[in-house]
Design an enzyme around this catalytic site. Structure first.
Site, PDB file in Angstrom:
ATOM      1  N   TRP A  85      -9.276 -15.352 -19.141  1.00 51.42           N
ATOM      2  CA  TRP A  85      -8.053 -15.972 -19.620  1.00 51.42           C
ATOM      3  C   TRP A  85      -7.138 -16.370 -18.470  1.00 51.42           C
ATOM      4  O   TRP A  85      -7.037 -15.596 -17.500  1.00 51.42           O
ATOM      5  CB  TRP A  85      -7.355 -14.944 -20.524  1.00 51.42           C
ATOM      6  CG  TRP A  85      -6.249 -15.471 -21.367  1.00 51.42           C
ATOM      7  CD1 TRP A  85      -6.339 -15.944 -22.652  1.00 51.42           C
ATOM      8  CD2 TRP A  85      -4.869 -15.546 -21.009  1.00 51.42           C
ATOM      9  NE1 TRP A  85      -5.104 -16.320 -23.101  1.00 51.42           N
ATOM     10  CE2 TRP A  85      -4.182 -16.095 -22.111  1.00 51.42           C
ATOM     11  CE3 TRP A  85      -4.141 -15.236 -19.862  1.00 51.42           C
ATOM     12  CZ2 TRP A  85      -2.818 -16.324 -22.107  1.00 51.42           C
ATOM     13  CZ3 TRP A  85      -2.773 -15.466 -19.851  1.00 51.42           C
ATOM     14  CH2 TRP A  85      -2.123 -16.002 -20.970  1.00 51.42           C
ATOM     15  N   CYS A 102     -23.698   5.719   2.969  1.00 52.23           N
ATOM     16  CA  CYS A 102     -24.156   4.665   3.878  1.00 52.23           C
ATOM     17  C   CYS A 102     -23.201   3.481   3.870  1.00 52.23           C
ATOM     18  O   CYS A 102     -22.832   2.944   2.829  1.00 52.23           O
ATOM     19  CB  CYS A 102     -25.592   4.264   3.527  1.00 52.23           C
ATOM     20  SG  CYS A 102     -25.909   2.578   3.079  1.00 52.23           S
ATOM     21  N   CYS A 155     -24.116   0.322   2.090  1.00 52.76           N
ATOM     22  CA  CYS A 155     -24.071   0.459   0.633  1.00 52.76           C
ATOM     23  C   CYS A 155     -22.636   0.307   0.148  1.00 52.76           C
ATOM     24  O   CYS A 155     -22.376  -0.340  -0.862  1.00 52.76           O
ATOM     25  CB  CYS A 155     -24.612   1.812   0.203  1.00 52.76           C
ATOM     26  SG  CYS A 155     -26.262   2.131   0.818  1.00 52.76           S
ATOM     27  N   ARG A 203      -7.024  -5.811 -32.952  1.00 55.98           N
ATOM     28  CA  ARG A 203      -5.882  -6.314 -32.172  1.00 55.98           C
ATOM     29  C   ARG A 203      -4.650  -5.408 -32.346  1.00 55.98           C
ATOM     30  O   ARG A 203      -4.699  -4.251 -32.044  1.00 55.98           O
ATOM     31  CB  ARG A 203      -5.579  -7.776 -32.526  1.00 55.98           C
ATOM     32  CG  ARG A 203      -6.827  -8.670 -32.416  1.00 55.98           C
ATOM     33  CD  ARG A 203      -6.522 -10.140 -32.442  1.00 55.98           C
ATOM     34  NE  ARG A 203      -5.967 -10.577 -31.166  1.00 55.98           N
ATOM     35  CZ  ARG A 203      -4.944 -11.408 -31.047  1.00 55.98           C
ATOM     36  NH1 ARG A 203      -4.361 -11.883 -32.115  1.00 55.98           N
ATOM     37  NH2 ARG A 203      -4.504 -11.759 -29.871  1.00 55.98           N
TER      38      ARG A 203
HETATM   39  C1  LIG Z   1      -4.571  -0.571 -20.597  1.00 56.64           C
HETATM   40  C2  LIG Z   1      -5.559  -0.959 -21.659  1.00 56.64           C
HETATM   41  C3  LIG Z   1      -6.895  -0.655 -21.499  1.00 56.64           C
HETATM   42  C4  LIG Z   1      -7.818  -0.994 -22.481  1.00 56.64           C
HETATM   43  N1  LIG Z   1      -9.126  -0.628 -22.308  1.00 56.64           N
HETATM   44  C5  LIG Z   1     -10.015  -0.879 -23.300  1.00 56.64           C
HETATM   45  C6  LIG Z   1     -11.371  -0.445 -23.197  1.00 56.64           C
HETATM   46  O1  LIG Z   1     -11.758   0.149 -22.205  1.00 56.64           O
HETATM   47  N2  LIG Z   1     -12.218  -0.705 -24.225  1.00 56.64           N
HETATM   48  C7  LIG Z   1     -11.791  -1.368 -25.340  1.00 56.64           C
HETATM   49  O2  LIG Z   1     -12.570  -1.587 -26.247  1.00 56.64           O
HETATM   50  N3  LIG Z   1     -10.526  -1.801 -25.465  1.00 56.64           N
HETATM   51  C8  LIG Z   1      -9.629  -1.570 -24.477  1.00 56.64           C
HETATM   52  N4  LIG Z   1      -8.338  -1.978 -24.624  1.00 56.64           N
HETATM   53  C9  LIG Z   1      -7.972  -2.808 -25.782  1.00 56.64           C
HETATM   54  C10 LIG Z   1      -8.374  -4.254 -25.515  1.00 56.64           C
HETATM   55  O3  LIG Z   1      -8.125  -4.615 -24.174  1.00 56.64           O
HETATM   56  C11 LIG Z   1      -7.586  -5.252 -26.357  1.00 56.64           C
HETATM   57  O4  LIG Z   1      -6.231  -5.017 -26.196  1.00 56.64           O
HETATM   58  C12 LIG Z   1      -7.920  -5.185 -27.828  1.00 56.64           C
HETATM   59  O5  LIG Z   1      -9.312  -5.299 -28.009  1.00 56.64           O
HETATM   60  C13 LIG Z   1      -7.218  -6.339 -28.586  1.00 56.64           C
HETATM   61  O6  LIG Z   1      -7.661  -7.566 -28.048  1.00 56.64           O
HETATM   62  P1  LIG Z   1      -6.954  -8.939 -28.246  1.00 56.64           P
HETATM   63  O7  LIG Z   1      -7.958  -9.913 -28.715  1.00 56.64           O
HETATM   64  O8  LIG Z   1      -5.761  -8.802 -29.094  1.00 56.64           O
HETATM   65  O9  LIG Z   1      -6.487  -9.417 -26.780  1.00 56.64           O
HETATM   66  P2  LIG Z   1      -5.864  -8.563 -25.628  1.00 56.64           P
HETATM   67  O10 LIG Z   1      -6.897  -8.362 -24.600  1.00 56.64           O
HETATM   68  O11 LIG Z   1      -5.182  -7.393 -26.152  1.00 56.64           O
HETATM   69  O12 LIG Z   1      -4.776  -9.570 -25.048  1.00 56.64           O
HETATM   70  C14 LIG Z   1      -3.538  -9.796 -25.696  1.00 56.64           C
HETATM   71  C15 LIG Z   1      -3.041 -11.173 -25.336  1.00 56.64           C
HETATM   72  O13 LIG Z   1      -2.793 -11.259 -23.948  1.00 56.64           O
HETATM   73  C16 LIG Z   1      -3.156 -12.541 -23.441  1.00 56.64           C
HETATM   74  N5  LIG Z   1      -4.147 -12.330 -22.391  1.00 56.64           N
HETATM   75  C17 LIG Z   1      -5.483 -12.164 -22.501  1.00 56.64           C
HETATM   76  N6  LIG Z   1      -6.046 -11.982 -21.302  1.00 56.64           N
HETATM   77  C18 LIG Z   1      -5.046 -12.008 -20.407  1.00 56.64           C
HETATM   78  C19 LIG Z   1      -4.995 -11.874 -18.996  1.00 56.64           C
HETATM   79  N7  LIG Z   1      -6.100 -11.652 -18.273  1.00 56.64           N
HETATM   80  N8  LIG Z   1      -3.789 -11.953 -18.395  1.00 56.64           N
HETATM   81  C20 LIG Z   1      -2.666 -12.183 -19.107  1.00 56.64           C
HETATM   82  N9  LIG Z   1      -2.654 -12.321 -20.426  1.00 56.64           N
HETATM   83  C21 LIG Z   1      -3.834 -12.235 -21.083  1.00 56.64           C
HETATM   84  C22 LIG Z   1      -3.682 -13.335 -24.595  1.00 56.64           C
HETATM   85  O14 LIG Z   1      -2.638 -14.133 -25.094  1.00 56.64           O
HETATM   86  C23 LIG Z   1      -4.054 -12.275 -25.597  1.00 56.64           C
HETATM   87  O15 LIG Z   1      -3.937 -12.726 -26.916  1.00 56.64           O
HETATM   88  C24 LIG Z   1      -7.387  -1.657 -23.652  1.00 56.64           C
HETATM   89  C25 LIG Z   1      -6.047  -1.973 -23.815  1.00 56.64           C
HETATM   90  C26 LIG Z   1      -5.126  -1.648 -22.838  1.00 56.64           C
HETATM   91  C27 LIG Z   1      -3.679  -1.983 -23.051  1.00 56.64           C
END
Ligand SMILES: Cc1cc2nc3c(=O)[nH]c(=O)nc-3n(C[C@H](O)[C@H](O)[C@H](O)COP(=O)(O)OP(=O)(O)OC[C@H]3O[C@@H](n4cnc5c(N)ncnc54)[C@H](O)[C@@H]3O)c2cc1C
Ligand SMILES: *[C@@H]1O[C@H](CO)[C@@H](O)[C@H](O)[C@H]1NC(C)=O
Ligand SMILES: *[C@@H]1O[C@H](CO)[C@@H](O)[C@H](O)[C@H]1NC(C)=O
Length: 785
Positions: A508, A78, A81, A412
């Site tokens: 972020w 639809c 939807c 991380r």
């Molecule tokens: C492709 C991909 C898919 C993922 N999917 C999942 C998932 O489905 N489930 C899961 O649990 N984990 C997933 N992860 C892992 C998760 O996203 C984080 O990388 C992990 O939890 C570590 O988080 P972090 O706190 O180090 O910050 P991260 O999210 O890894 O970010 C790293 C750094 O990037 C910067 N940053 C943060 N947000 C943004 C933004 N929007 N734009 C630009 N820079 C930014 C900040 O400085 C941050 O410290 C995925 C990772 C990748 C690379």
């Protein structure tokens, strides 16, 4: 987290070695099939944070749920939807924090399987939204939304209205939504039971107060209340003149105005969630000092949170190229194309140190030169380790996380590095003025699809890419696309186990990092200023802004590489020498040598440094330094060693046909060796199991990953089975023992031996059968009266 994913990935690679390739191929196809069918079902995917209803779960989701539920009944064909679905997805992201109080679900009534459910709720038109109270009864039909608003704010307000009218029993996770009074606040202040109290002063028609209350319902050490502008006593006492505005009660006894750029929901929520001591329920309060030292011997490296570190990027490349790729012994087809793109993008845009750029360039041109339809990781790793010894060319070995350090070893690190790397590349590609705006993003999706160890992550990421990647038309859009998809991920996994309490997931950059990035719409809702975000990202991820603290010196990197190459050469010589020694008949190689050696190595590893730990993270144990003909393929080769003694041994044996073997000592050694082998292999097995268990326990698991775990368990089982029933270790060794048997005996001797053996076993069997039948006869007699 990275360690889990990659262990899993390398588990797969082990399997790849043991099982014929087509089995693995089948698995992959099955997996792809599952993926595509999941993506095809209905208008929503698992990445949308919307519960998909079906006849199987409709009762368990709607009946007796502790949260209220909003359900969309739709038909996937639809048009309305389809056009409503992006709004519903945005709503799901917008009120993600409200889940424990009110959650979203959807059901595709066009799916034959779901027809009965839709009929039972009396659904005639699509889309229809219904609200179900918490603890609904089985016969509850829900309240239908009148007139379906097509914007998120109106939907959100409607949901708040319904929540306020919610009858008892009230959803336990939902805080009180009604306005507060001086009397209640006096009690709250007197009992001093909470660390922070935030009061939002507003007009009766404003929803901001209630929205912020719900936004913070998952956070501890804070209470939020709304105060109406008509509450004169409080308003005059605090001298409130602006509505809305937010005041914080501090333990000292007075209220202070919360300073923010816009008096709007998102800004209040950002500020309150970031207050000191405010944590998500279930997460430990972030430690302030040296959080990591408890778990490992590593020192915490101090860093600036608003900067990018080259050490993280080099660590990411080490892990990606030496560990993650290593779990693909053969790279072919689409994976090879993806790898070429990934390396080519790195060689073009990565703003690395000269030695690393030299390496990336030679790797890239080597890959382009490979005309066959597959390459082996082995061959690739020779380029990685610079075995041709080109000057000033190296990939620094090991990991040193800085900006990507986690408060615990499983948090991380690698995934943080992957994000950082790709954001950086999108920004660098714009600066370098390439020709294809999607070049970096398609390299990233290709890498994630084929190699990223976290499979559920890859699946989610692909869902997002499928949905909107084609809309990217310029380099700026590419930067912003990745930024906004990363924020979707942050939104989805905020509060998940993988979230580091020291680094909570936020949208972020938060306002304190980039005030100009945030603004409000006419209706007061939050809005990103994309132009400012772009400027911010271009600066944040610019080459000039990258800090080089904690990097290993280039000369040190090169010196280490030299030592490593030297060791490889020596190891190869040693293998040759040992093989020669083996030719002496009284020095038959105890078959367990390799296994025993592995055990020793593992003990060494236990006291190894972080770099080795990282390699183990990937499931590929650190390469043995002494018994490895090709230490590049780390770990993997070691296992091959166990399975198959080096092939040279076999050759030398055949050369030594003239030597006579002392039969007694041979039989003795053979049996002793067998016993030791059995003992060691069971020890190894136990350890593998234990390690697997540890992995599973120690990991912050997120999302729907039970298959992940059970898969792994199955793999462990299979590995055990194959070890026991000769698929792996046994058969190879048996082959070489057979060839040894023929040394010094004529074929007749051997066949006589075999005949005697068979005869004696048959004799034993006959005796066994005889006694068994006798026993049975006796029993029959006894049972007679
Ligand atoms: C492709 C991909 C898919 C993922 N999917 C999942 C998932 O489905 N489930 C899961 O649990 N984990 C997933 N992860 C892992 C998760 O996203 C984080 O990388 C992990 O939890 C570590 O988080 P972090 O706190 O180090 O910050 P991260 O999210 O890894 O970010 C790293 C750094 O990037 C910067 N940053 C943060 N947000 C943004 C933004 N929007 N734009 C630009 N820079 C930014 C900040 O400085 C941050 O410290 C995925 C990772 C990748 C690379
Ligand atoms: C719902 O919960 C109530 C009380 O907790 C219980 O008595 C009832 O059996 C439950 N009903 C269903 C369908 O689970
Ligand atoms: C961190 O970096 C930012 C941006 O360059 C800078 O303004 C700030 O002073 C730095 N903080 C510290 C503690 O060095």
């Amino acid at each position: 987290m990275a360690r889990r994913y990659n262990r899993a990935a390398s588990g797969l690679s082990e399997q790849l070695k043991k099982y014929p390739r087509h089995v693995a191929g089948l698995r992959l196809t099955l997996w792809l099939l599952l993926l595509s069918s999941a993506a095809e079902a209905g208008l929503y995917t698992g990445s949308d944070q919307i519960v998909a209803l079906s006849p199987d779960n409709v009762k368990s989701v709607l009946v007796n749920s502790s949260s209220a539920m909003v359900v969309e009944f739709y038909a996937s064909w639809c048009g309305h939807c389809i056009s409503f679905s992006p709004t519903y997805k945005r709503l799901a992201r917008d009120i993600k924090e409200w889940k424990p109080a009110v959650d979203l679900a959807a059901i595709d009534c066009a799916d034959e399987n779901n027809r009965k459910v839709c009929v039972s709720f009396g659904i005639r038109g699509y889309p229809t939204l219904k609200f179900f109270n918490a603890y609904s009864r089985e016969d509850s039909a829900g309240q239908t939304f009148q007139g379906l608003p097509h914007d998120v704010q109106a939907l959100r307000h409607h949901i708040i209205d319904l929540m306020e009218k919610h009858q008892d029993p009230w959803p336990p996770a939902c805080p009180p939504l009604e306005p507060t009074s001086q009397a209640e606040i006096d009690i709250l202040v007197e009992t001093n039971s909470i660390r922070h109290l935030a009061l939002i002063f507003e007009d009766a028609t404003s929803y901001i107060g209630r929205e912020v209350i719900l936004d913070l319902l998952q956070f501890e050490n804070i209470a939020v209340r709304r105060v109406l502008s008509t509450e004169e006593e409080l308003v005059t006492k605090l001298g409130v003149t602006e509505f809305p505005s937010c005041y914080l009660y501090s333990p000292g006894g007075n209220f202070t105005r919360l300073k923010i750029n816009f008096e709007a929901r998102a800004f209040y929520s950002y500020a309150l969630q970031g207050l000191p001591g405010v944590v998500r329920s279930g997460k430990s309060t972030p430690a302030t000092t040296n959080p990591i030292s408890k778990h490992t011997e590593d020192l915490w490296r101090h860093f600036n949170r608003s900067r990018v570190y080259m050490a993280d990027l080099e660590s990411t490349l080490h892990y990606s190229l030496r560990v993650e790729l290593a779990s693909h012994p053969v790279i072919a087809g689409e994976a090879l194309t993806s790898l070429r793109k990934y390396i080519s993008v790195l060689a073009k845009y990565f703003p690395g140190r000269p030695i690393l750029m030299n390496l990336l360039k030679s790797l890239s041109s080597w890959l382009q030169d490979q005309t066959g339809d597959q390459v082996s990781y082995q061959a690739l790793s020779e380029i990685l380790e610079n075995s041709a010894q080109a000057p000033d060319t190296a990939l620094p070995e090991g990991v040193r996380w800085v900006g990507c350090q986690g408060s615990q070893p499983h948090l991380r690190r690698y995934p943080c590095g992957v994000w950082t790397l790709f954001h950086l590349l999108t920004v660098q590609a714009k600066k370098s003025g390439g020709s294809d705006p999607k070049e970096v993003l398609s390299a990233m999706t290709g890498y994630v699809h084929n190699f990223f160890g976290c499979r559920p992550c890859a699946e989610h990421f692909e869902n997002m890419a499928k949905e909107s990647l084609m809309e990217v038309k310029s380099f700026s859009e590419a930067i912003l696309w990745l930024w906004s998809r990363h924020n979707h991920v942050n939104n989805r996994i905020a509060g998940a186990l993988s979230e580091d309490p020291n680094f909570p997931k936020v949208q972020w950059p938060p306002p304190d990092l980039c005030p100009a990035c945030h603004t409000v719409k006419d209706n007061g809702d939050h809005k990103w200023n994309n132009q400012q975000v772009l400027l911010f990202l271009q600066n944040f991820y610019s080459a000039e802004q990258i800090l080089t603290d904690y990097l290993e010196d280039e000369s040190e990197v090169l010196a280490k590489q030299k030592v490593k190459l030297q060791q490889i050469l020596e190891a190869q010589k040693r293998v040759g020498r040992e093989a020669r020694e083996i030719t002496s008949p009284h020095n038959l190689p105890p078959p367990t040598q390799a296994v025993v050696e592995e055990e020793e190595e593992e003990e060494d590893e236990a006291v190894g440094d972080e770099e080795e730990e990282a390699v183990r993270d990937g499931g590929a144990a650190a390469g043995g330094k002494t018994f490895e003909p090709t230490p590049w393929a780390r770990g993997e080769t070691k296992r091959q060693n166990i399975r198959r003694p080096p092939s040279i041994v076999g050759k030398k044996m055949r050369d030594a046909q003239e030597d006579i073997v002392d039969l007694d000592s041979f039989v003795n050694q053979h049996h002793k060796a067998k016993a030791v082998q059995v003992a060691t292999s069971s020890r190894v097995k136990q350890r593998t199991l234990q390690r697997n268990r540890e992995e599973r326990d120690g990991l912050g698991l997120v999302g729907p990953e039970p298959e992940f775990g059970s898969d792994e368990a199955m793999r462990v089982q299979k590995r055990e089975l194959s070890a026991r029933f000769g698929g792996g270790a046994g058969s190879g060794r048996r082959g070489s023992w057979m060839s040894m048997l023929s040394i010094g005996f004529s074929k007749v001797d051997v066949s006589l031996c075999v005949i005697l053996y068979v005869l004696s076993s048959m004799c034993l069997l006959a005796m066994y059968l005889f006694f068994k039948t006798r026993l049975r006869l006796r029993r029959v007699k006894v049972s007679l009266p």
